[in-house]
Enzyme design. Structure first.
Site, PDB file in Angstrom:
ATOM      1  N   HIS A  91       0.856  -1.180   0.000  1.00  0.00           N
ATOM      2  CA  HIS A  91       0.000   0.000   0.000  1.00  0.00           C
ATOM      3  C   HIS A  91       0.892   1.230   0.000  1.00  0.00           C
ATOM      4  O   HIS A  91       2.082   1.157   0.347  1.00  0.00           O
ATOM      5  CB  HIS A  91      -0.897   0.015   1.243  1.00  0.00           C
ATOM      6  N   CYS A  95      -0.527   2.574  -4.322  1.00  0.00           N
ATOM      7  CA  CYS A  95      -1.271   3.806  -4.576  1.00  0.00           C
ATOM      8  C   CYS A  95      -0.407   5.002  -4.194  1.00  0.00           C
ATOM      9  O   CYS A  95       0.485   4.904  -3.356  1.00  0.00           O
ATOM     10  CB  CYS A  95      -2.564   3.826  -3.759  1.00  0.00           C
TER      11      CYS A  95
END
Length: 482
Positions: A319, A362
């Site tokens: 992430h 991301c």
């Protein structure tokens, strides 16, 4: 069987793709405008009769067409001609009625696979309107559009050769064969007239323009001055950080209480391992690392001796947010700090060698949306491009020989399929496996990855994704498969 029954029998056995092939091969006899109303094979046969190319006592043109589209069954069963007879007949000077140029283009379309075609279309975006380069456009359709815009002709193969050079160099062989045989035919009919200057120099210059900065007018040969050495085996280390389980982050950090595990990430790790192993890298994988563990591993590889190796690769699957990736503990690791471990002063044995980082994470929470692409470039587009490039200035050191492949642009999300892996990594690995053996350089490959990923849509919110390569490479970078 009478003449019309014969034509009907043949037409009944030809499909839509074969009709498109026949129409293309007939373009020198039936212009494009007249072909617009031809929607089945029988109508095509009628047009050929009107042009005097198809008669009851002269089926030679029809035989030639069937021979070129490889319908040898119809050639022998219906028209009673063998492929061997056709080969002998077409070798007679002046017998062929379909030009060698058009046959070459048709055969080229048969040689090109879907990935090649996708890349071919991408490289023509500045020459042909996007509406003419849709997914359902065949290579034959594109050849017609190129001819309309005079960037493709019997005596103008420059653009075609330059694109084939980038997409798949093996395609150049068919073009070279055509040019060689064309020269031989011209010499035999003109009594040995002096050959014209080769277009090779023009092609080389055009390819150089596509690769390098504007204004360079001379092509460079590929040598140690402009290509990174890639000969050692193993080529170097390929580190893969694969973070899946974020339960600790959910427990310890309130703002990350909704952070999910990264289902499907193992597909990415497998794809990266397989791909870079085939490219002769030494794979070292790490699972579910905290931020401090990622730092510790990179510090340990910073201190290793890389003298016998030509490259270093680090892949991080996790992430992330703006400028950072998360460890499984929810702590942040700055992308700039991670890449900076391998500057020339901190890791001398990698100085002058390519250091490559692929980050699947991301870079924010925004969803990218599809927007219309204008036909003409304007000041607004230039402004956006400028902002995009400058926003990444703190992701890699201000030093040469770095390449950072980001799954998405700043502030935006990236997409992962729990059953297949992420859009970016899967496209990257597929492109590397297919294009490295063709001799394509890494920046050309990443451009193709951008095109592939940007054409995908998230069905839930119609979100888009645009990867972002950032680099300070000084030379071309190839990964030879042997």
């Amino acid at each position: 069987m009478d003449f019309h029954s014969c034509l009907y029998d043949i037409a009944e056995r030809l499909g839509n793709e074969e009709l498109a092939a026949l129409k293309f091969l007939c373009l020198d006899h039936i212009p494009q405008k007249k072909q617009e109303s031809i929607n089945d094979v029988l109508v095509l046969f009628q047009r050929l009769q009107e042009e005097g190319m198809l008669e009851e006592d002269n089926l030679s043109f029809l035989k030639e067409l069937l021979f070129h589209i490889s319908r040898r069954d119809l050639l022998s069963r219906v028209l009673k001609s063998s492929p061997e007879e056709m080969v002998r007949e077409l070798q007679v000077l002046g017998k062929a009625q379909v030009s060698a140029y058009r046959v070459m283009l048709f055969k080229l379309s048969e040689d090109m696979d879907k990935e090649d075609l996708k890349s071919f279309k991408f490289l023509l975006i500045t020459e042909i309107p996007k509406c003419k380069l849709q997914d359902n456009s065949s290579l034959l359709d594109i050849f017609v559009e190129m001819e309309k815009r005079t960037i493709l002709a019997e005596n103008n193969l420059v653009t075609l050769k330059s694109i084939c050079f980038r997409v798949n160099r093996s395609l150049l062989g068919r073009i070279d064969d055509y040019e060689r045989s064309s020269t031989e035919r011209r010499m035999s009919t003109e009594g040995g007239e002096e050959l014209p200057v080769s277009v090779l120099d023009e092609v080389t210059i055009k390819m150089q323009d596509m690769w390098d900065s504007p204004g360079e007018q001379e092509s460079e040969s590929l040598n140690s001055d402009n290509v990174y050495q890639m000969k050692s085996k193993p080529r170097g280390y390929c580190l893969i950080f694969n973070n899946n389980n974020f339960s600790k982050a959910r427990e310890d950090i309130p703002k990350l209480s909704n952070m999910r595990d990264r289902k499907g990430t193992n597909y990415d790790e497998e794809a990266l391992s397989k791909t870079f192993k085939e490219l002769h890298f030494e794979i070292v994988s790490f699972s579910d690392c905290t931020a401090s563990q990622i730092h510790e591993v990179l510090v340990s590889y910073q201190s290793k001796d890389h003298k016998g190796k030509d490259c270093f690769i680090c892949c991080i699957l996790s992430h992330g947010d703006k400028g950072i990736v998360y460890g499984t503990d929810g702590k942040e690791a700055s992308i700039y700090e991670l890449t900076s471990y391998f500057t020339g002063s901190k890791c001398p044995s990698l100085a002058g060698k390519p250091k490559i980082f692929f980050i699947q994470a991301c870079q924010g929470n925004n969803f990218q949306k599809a927007v219309p692409v204008p036909d003409e470039t304007g000041l607004e587009q230039e402004h956006v491009l400028e902002e995009d490039s400058s926003s990444y200035k703190n992701y890699i050191p201000d030093e040469a020989d770095f390449l950072l492949g980001m799954a998405t642009v700043k502030n935006c999300v990236s997409y992962r399929d729990p059953t297949r892996g992420t859009w970016y990594i899967q496209s990257l690995c597929q492109s590397l496996r297919e294009r490295c053996p063709r001799g394509e350089d890494i920046l050309s490959i990443l451009t193709g990855v951008n095109y592939d990923v940007s054409n995908k849509d998230n069905p839930r919110n119609m979100g888009k994704q645009m990867p972002q390569p950032i680099f300070t490479l000084r030379k071309k970078l190839f990964f030879p498969p042997n």
